[in-house]
Design an enzyme around this catalytic site. Structure first.
Site, PDB file in Angstrom:
ATOM      1  CG  HIS A 373      -2.163  -1.151   1.596  1.00 24.03           C
ATOM      2  ND1 HIS A 373      -3.460  -0.913   0.397  1.00 24.03           N
ATOM      3  CD2 HIS A 373      -1.802  -1.880   1.671  1.00 24.03           C
ATOM      4  CE1 HIS A 373      -3.921  -2.197   1.100  1.00 24.03           C
ATOM      5  NE2 HIS A 373      -2.961  -2.780   1.261  1.00 24.03           N
ATOM      6  CE  LYS A 564      -7.267  13.991   0.445  1.00 27.80           C
ATOM      7  NZ  LYS A 564      -7.248  12.492  -0.265  1.00 27.80           N
ATOM      8  NE  ARG A 565      -3.633  10.255  10.255  1.00 30.53           N
ATOM      9  CZ  ARG A 565      -3.521   8.750  11.238  1.00 30.53           C
ATOM     10  NH1 ARG A 565      -4.632   7.882  11.089  1.00 30.53           N
ATOM     11  NH2 ARG A 565      -2.339   9.073  12.349  1.00 30.53           N
ATOM     12  CE  LYS A 570      -3.280  10.944   3.914  1.00 30.48           C
ATOM     13  NZ  LYS A 570      -3.449   9.796   1.778  1.00 30.48           N
ATOM     14  CB  THR A 672     -10.777   4.422  -1.055  1.00 29.08           C
ATOM     15  OG1 THR A 672     -10.084   4.568   0.722  1.00 29.08           O
ATOM     16  CG2 THR A 672      -9.215   3.520  -1.242  1.00 29.08           C
ATOM     17  CE  LYS A 676     -13.962   5.700   1.104  1.00 25.94           C
ATOM     18  NZ  LYS A 676     -13.305   6.204   2.718  1.00 25.94           N
TER      19      LYS A 676
END
Ligand code: NBX
Length: 838
Positions: A373, A564-565, A570, A672, A676
């Site tokens: 991952h 998100k985290r 990110k 992911t 969504k």
């Protein structure tokens, strides 16, 4: 031991209260459970008592199906998928189970007719936050799809007493609070005390010759811990299959306490008990960062050993010999966290069941599959030899043996290539010596996969490049997916109803059917309804934000969401640079025409990740200034919603207009959340990273806001020497934004507060925000333009949702079944009288 043959399971055919799905039986069951399980009458019952009674009522309705599922698997001797994951981020069970059983509306009615507030009861459920983020949530989506596709499966993991911490924001900073999710009990699980398993730790090994003069090794541990299984039923949608999620809790064995007690060491005995039970106390809240904590390796070995011993027990119960173990179980390693399983299965087969090494190795390789991952080097798991040797002395020997044989093969294929040997070795010997878990997982598995097309390519090229050269046939891509049951039906009933009215209900288990929505794209009334639905949902979120956080947001504004985290890769701070850019534009020209936006952030930072926590503080500080500046006139709002979790995800994905998927290309394995959002009709602004690439391919490039460097360009720029300073000097807009932060404008004049962040950008910028800044701003300007044309935006929104079929976890699970697990569906038929009631 009783078997299903000896005792007919369905003795309760006269007691219909616990199986029936009619209104009357559910009403009676609710009252019954309140009285007999909670021990309350309505006069003394709290809302939690009612929630518990309701949860038991729903669980009862799954039990017949659950038993039947287990019975069929046992009788038919089918191959079972065993999903090994240190994390399962399930989210609340109640609504999901009601939807899957097909009784949501009915139960809601019953509850309301009983004078209770269904929504209030639903919100009482504590969500099991037994995961950090995407990896744990993926495991939960996959469990849902396995059941829905009627695939025999069992999920194995850890029953953490404290899951991911609750996040509070104080003065703009993250504060971590213990997650006491079990404090009022967990009605969804059943402990199976009789299936407790023992796990050994520490000590030493001893060589000996057995009665046939064979060289053998025994392990003399210095600690034994009990693993107690807690089972949770995982229902499938619209099928009778109910699979099991089996989570292990560590307990001290009584025998140890007594020994110590007898010699008068009472404190020592109690202390050992506490230490044993610590193993499953708390989830480590670090994602994408390897910290060599001994307790973490203990957790991993503990749950993996319990699970493999459990599988062996089930296999032997079938009357089979262990030579066929891999025909009974396909074991998937969710990242390297359970990869010690490779050495543990070898130990069990060779030491405990006396199988020859070569055969044991074949069984092991045929059993395991490994999903990677992450490509981030700092996330790759490795353990120092000393730590390993102290905790798992026998496993270290086994790993050496695996390594010696493996490197022998490599040497034969690539003579005189010592660099290659050093890279492939299970032991990193470049400095302090480590066991490399990704190498162990790769050698011990017959299949290795990445989680999005780009990620798999990069895996094959870089992180596992040498393994790919050696065994190209082991590698494949399995692009992630998410379950439409939770992520559309449960979370967005308004949209689900609109879709169903147009194309029927089949899309819920065949997401490709959403394509049929495209036929209505020219239907103005349909577009109006679509737009109105999104508007209503945004309204609910606005009310929620007002009621829970006291912030007024305009539901007509564009909802721009990044949840998100928190991670530098990110790039939540790139989003902030855009906000400040817009703010600057307003300050320079207060009457400028801008598209009103609400920026919504959510996400947790690892408690020890200073830079991520500083980014949270920055978001809140910028929010304080922007939200309170009269010049802004409510055209911009910035909200950081604390404690982002599954439940809040369910609220926010449906309400988003714009989905921020802005990681540096090559860093996000898949993502992911991106799926969504798009399923719920949000448009994406994103880089060519992870599954964004495939989402864009599916929805069409004209329906996706693309920006930023490609992975290749990132590499190229890095290799020729990236200098963020040049971007800062050459882009006046960027310079103004950065200078504004540095000046203390967002920190009450404190020029030091954000200095670490600004300096990191100016002098290193490892995630290349400056290189992507202008391209991001330009794409955001296109978003503004597009949003002004609501008709066009609606078309794009519909097309996004309609083209997301590929990203159902059902598709992903089918691929795993066909290409890795060799698993097939097994229909669960219920006896007629139960069927009749359903
Ligand atoms: O796994 C995530 C990736 O970052 C996402 O790109 C991907 O979509 C998702 C599912 O494949 N990884 C992730 O969530 N990792 C962790 O949560 C994690 C937890 C503990 C740990 C390391 C990573 N020690």
């Amino acid at each position: 031991m009783t078997t299903f043959e000896q005792v007919p399971v369905f003795q309760c055919e006269f007691e219909d209260d616990r199986t029936g799905l009619s209104k009357e039986t559910i009403k009676r069951a609710l009252a019954d459970n309140l009285f007999y399980i909670q021990g309350k009458v309505p006069a003394t019952a709290t809302p939690n008592d009612y929630y518990m009674a309701l949860a038991y009522t729903v669980r009862d309705r799954m039990l017949q199906r659950w038993f039947k599922t287990t019975e069929v698997y046992t009788k038919k001797g089918v191959k079972v998928v065993s999903y090994l994951s240190a994390e399962f981020l399930l989210g609340p069970h109640l609504s999901n189970n009601l939807i899957n059983l097909g009784i949501y509306d009915l139960v809601r009615q019953v509850v309301e007719e009983s004078g209770l507030d269904f929504v209030q009861l639903r919100e009482i459920e504590e969500e099991p936050g037994l995961g950090n983020g995407g990896l744990g949530r993926l495991a939960a989506c996959y469990m849902d799809s396995l059941s829905t596709l009627e695939i025999p499966a069992i999920g194995y993991g850890i029953r953490y007493e404290f899951g991911i911490f609750d996040q509070e924001i104080r003065d703009g900073w993250q504060v971590e609070i213990t997650d006491k999710w079990l404090h009022l009990g967990n009605p969804w699980e059943i402990p199976r005390l009789e299936e407790t398993i023992e796990v050994k730790f520490g000590g030493r090994t001893e060589a000996y010759y057995d009665e046939k003069c064979r060289y053998r090794v025994r392990w003399i541990p210095d600690k034994v811990v009990k693993g107690v299984p807690y089972d949770t039923p995982i229902s499938g949608y619209n099928v009778n299959t109910v699979n099991t999620l089996r989570l292990w809790k560590a307990e001290a064995p009584e025998s140890f306490e007594f020994q110590a007690f007898n010699v008068g060491d009472y404190y020592g005995a109690v202390n050992r008990k506490v230490v044993s039970e610590n193993i499953t106390k708390v989830l480590y809240p670090n994602d994408e960062l390897m910290k060599g904590k001994e307790l973490r390796l203990e957790q991993q070995y503990f749950f993996v050993s319990c699970s493999l011993q459990d599988m062996i027990r089930l296999h032997l119960q079938k009357g089979e010999s262990l030579e066929t173990f891999h025909q009974s179980f396909a074991v998937q390693l969710n990242d390297t966290h359970p990869s010690i399983g490779v050495a543990e299965l070898m130990r069990l087969l060779v030491d405990e069941y006396e199988i020859e090494w070569d055969q044991a190795w074949q069984i092991t390789q045929n059993t395991f599959g490994y999903t990677n991952h992450t490509l981030l080097p700092e996330a790759l798991e490795k353990w120092t030899l000393s730590l390993f040797k102290n905790l798992l002395p026998r496993h270290l020997q086994i790993i050496y043996e695996i390594n010696q044989r493996f490197l022998g093969q490599v040497r034969a294929k690539y003579p005189n290539d010592s660099d290659r040997l050093a890279r492939l070795s299970l032991i990193d010997e470049s400095g302090e010596k480590y066991v490399r878990m990704a190498n162990l997982a790769s050698v011990g598995s017959h299949a290795i996969n990445g989680v999005a097309a780009l990620h798999t390519e990069l895996l094959k090229r870089d992180v596992l490049g040498d393994f790919h050269e050696l065994w190209p046939e082991k590698f494949s891509n399995k692009t992630n997916g998410v379950t439409p049951r939770r992520w559309i039906v449960v979370s967005n009933p308004l949209l689900a109803n609109l879709i169903t009215r147009k194309i029927g209900v089949d899309w819920i288990s065949h997401l490709e059917d959403l394509k049929q929505l495209e036929a209505f794209i020219e239907d103005a009334e349909f577009r109006r309804e679509w737009r109105q639905t999104k508007q209503d949902i945004k309204g609910y979120l606005a009310t929620y934000i007002k009621e829970n956080h006291g912030i007024e947001v305009n539901p007509e504004s564009l909802f721009d969401v990044q949840v998100k985290r928190l991670h530098e890769y990110k790039r939540q701070h790139l989003n902030v640079l855009h906000i400040i850019t817009l703010y600057k534009r307003i300050k320079d020209n207060p009457n400028i025409e801008i598209t009103p936006r609400t920026f919504i952030f959510g996400g947790k930072a690892a408690p020890g990740y200073f830079m991520a926590k500083l980014i949270i503080k920055l978001i809140n500080s910028v929010g304080d200034v922007v939200n309170n500046d009269p010049d802004v006139r409510d055209r911009l709002k910035v909200v950081f919603l604390p404690d982002y979790n599954v439940r809040f995800g369910q609220r926010v994905y449906p309400a988003a207009d714009l989905s921020e998927q802005i990681s540096t290309a090559g860093k996000e394995a898949s993502g992911t959340g991106n799926m969504k959002f798009a399923m719920n009709g949000a448009l994406t602004i994103g880089t060519l990273d992870g599954a964004n690439i495939e989402i864009r391919e599916e929805v069409g490039e004209e329906n996706f806001f693309l920006f930023g460097l490609t992975t290749e360009q990132v590499y190229e720029l890095k290799s020729k020497g990236y200098n963020p300073w040049d971007y800062y000097h050459n882009n006046p807009q960027l310079k103004q934004v950065i200078d504004l932060i540095s000046s203390g404008f967002f920190s009450h004049g404190d020029t030091n507060l954000f200095r670490p962040l600004v300096d990191s950008l100016l002098y290193h910028d490892p995630y290349m925000l400056f290189a992507d800044y202008q391209s991001y701003i330009d794409a955001q300007d296109q978003v503004n333009q597009a949003y002004r044309d609501q008709e066009h935006w609606t078309r794009m929104s519909i097309l996004n949702a309609a083209r997301m079929g590929k990203f159902s976890s059902d598709r992903a699970i089918l691929e795993y079944c066909q290409e890795i697990w060799n698993a097939v569906p097994v229909k669960i038929e219920l006896e007629e009288y139960i069927q009749g009631r359903a």
